[in-house]
Design an enzyme around this catalytic site. Structure first.
Site, PDB file in Angstrom:
ATOM      1  N   LYS A 130      -4.939   5.675  -7.713  1.00 40.13           N
ATOM      2  CA  LYS A 130      -4.666   7.107  -7.918  1.00 40.13           C
ATOM      3  C   LYS A 130      -4.573   7.415  -9.411  1.00 40.13           C
ATOM      4  O   LYS A 130      -5.092   8.427  -9.880  1.00 40.13           O
ATOM      5  CB  LYS A 130      -3.369   7.497  -7.210  1.00 40.13           C
TER       6      LYS A 130
ATOM      7  N   LEU B 191       0.892  -1.165   0.000  1.00 38.64           N
ATOM      8  CA  LEU B 191       0.000   0.000   0.000  1.00 38.64           C
ATOM      9  C   LEU B 191       0.925   1.209   0.000  1.00 38.64           C
ATOM     10  O   LEU B 191       2.016   1.161   0.594  1.00 38.64           O
ATOM     11  CB  LEU B 191      -0.870   0.018   1.261  1.00 38.64           C
ATOM     12  N   ASP B 192       0.497   2.297  -0.642  1.00 42.43           N
ATOM     13  CA  ASP B 192       1.321   3.502  -0.664  1.00 42.43           C
ATOM     14  C   ASP B 192       1.515   4.018   0.769  1.00 42.43           C
ATOM     15  O   ASP B 192       0.708   3.729   1.651  1.00 42.43           O
ATOM     16  CB  ASP B 192       0.639   4.611  -1.481  1.00 42.43           C
ATOM     17  N   ARG B 193       2.517   4.842   0.943  1.00 41.17           N
ATOM     18  CA  ARG B 193       2.809   5.406   2.267  1.00 41.17           C
ATOM     19  C   ARG B 193       1.581   6.087   2.884  1.00 41.17           C
ATOM     20  O   ARG B 193       1.298   5.974   4.064  1.00 41.17           O
ATOM     21  CB  ARG B 193       3.940   6.425   2.117  1.00 41.17           C
TER      22      ARG B 193
END
Ligand code: URA
Length: 254
Positions: free
Chosen positions: A209, A103-105
């Site tokens: 995104k 998962l992204d930061r």
């Protein structure tokens, strides 16, 4: 499972094979109550009682944790500078844990942390189409046209279009930014935000995104809710974790 004593101790967090050899040589390790000095002795992970300085060491071949990932932490096992999702699991016994997928930061929510490579492959293999569901808030108003575009596949700059994805619009409202959070608001600077659920069967870099960007919207909040049969336990606050139950593990195929 029958394994060497040095592997047993390394697997349970007592250091590298050479560190644990020193520990054994110093006389700190007992097998069934008897101090031993040799690391190549064999132990039965089910039956043998191994103690280090009098404390019983429990062996677990596999560990499975459900983490509600907080923002600001990276999806990796170790990192020299940054805190990782595996660092959060303070009660871990194994040293070989890793997150299943990334998962992204700034993304929060469900992350499975384990050392079971076979299960991880099963969940991430492109051919298996395991569904991942995300709660997302994006700027602007989503419409049925966006829904159709998600179903048909989007050009996000890769070789291929994205696979058909689900988009379920939940609410549309005015929100203001308060710190890291978007809160419903009627303030003059509030922005129109749509909350929706997205279902993906693949996991490309920054996929959600980029999908919304291709439709002219910016993602302002992203949370993973589920992965296959595994659902995020809502009693876990961001940054909290727990072991998977036997039932969750069986359903997942572990
Ligand atoms: N899609 C993204 O853009 N980010 C994530 O963290 C997960 C899915």
């Amino acid at each position: 499972m029958i394994i060497r004593l040095d592997k047993y101790l390394a697997d349970t967090g007592f250091g590298t094979r050479s560190t644990v050899k020193q520990l054994v040589r110093k006389g700190s390790v007992q097998i069934d109550g008897v101090t031993v000095k040799s690391s190549d002795l064999k132990v039965d992970t089910e039956k043998t009682v191994v103690t280090v300085n009098g404390k019983i060491v429990g062996y677990e071949a596999f560990e499975y944790y459900m983490l509600n990932k907080p923002a600001g932490v990276i999806s990796a096992s170790t990192d020299e500078r940054e805190k990782t999702v595996v660092d959060i699991i303070s009660e871990k016994k194994r040293r070989d844990l890793f997150p299943v997928g990334r998962l992204d930061r700034d993304t929060v929510g469900l992350l499975l942390i384990t050392n079971d490579g076979a299960l991880s492959q099963k969940l991430l293999a492109p051919g298996k189409h395991v569904e991942k569901v995300y709660l997302v808030r994006v700027t602007g108003e989503l419409t049925d046209e966006d829904k159709r575009a998600f179903e048909e596949g989007l050009d996000i700059g890769d070789d291929k279009l994205t696979k058909p994805a689900g988009l379920e619009i939940k609410t549309i409202g005015m929100y203001s930014i308060e710190g890291q959070h978007f809160v419903r608001s009627d303030a003059y600077d509030a922005e129109l935000v749509t909350e929706a659920e997205v279902t993906l069967t693949e996991g490309r870099f920054h996929q959600i995104k980029r999908m919304f960007e291709a439709r002219g919207h910016e993602v302002v909040y992203l949370k993973r809710l589920s992965m296959g049969s595994l659902k995020l336990d809502d009693s876990l606050a961001e940054g909290e974790y727990r072991k998977l139950t036997e039932e969750e593990l069986t359903e997942l195929g572990g």
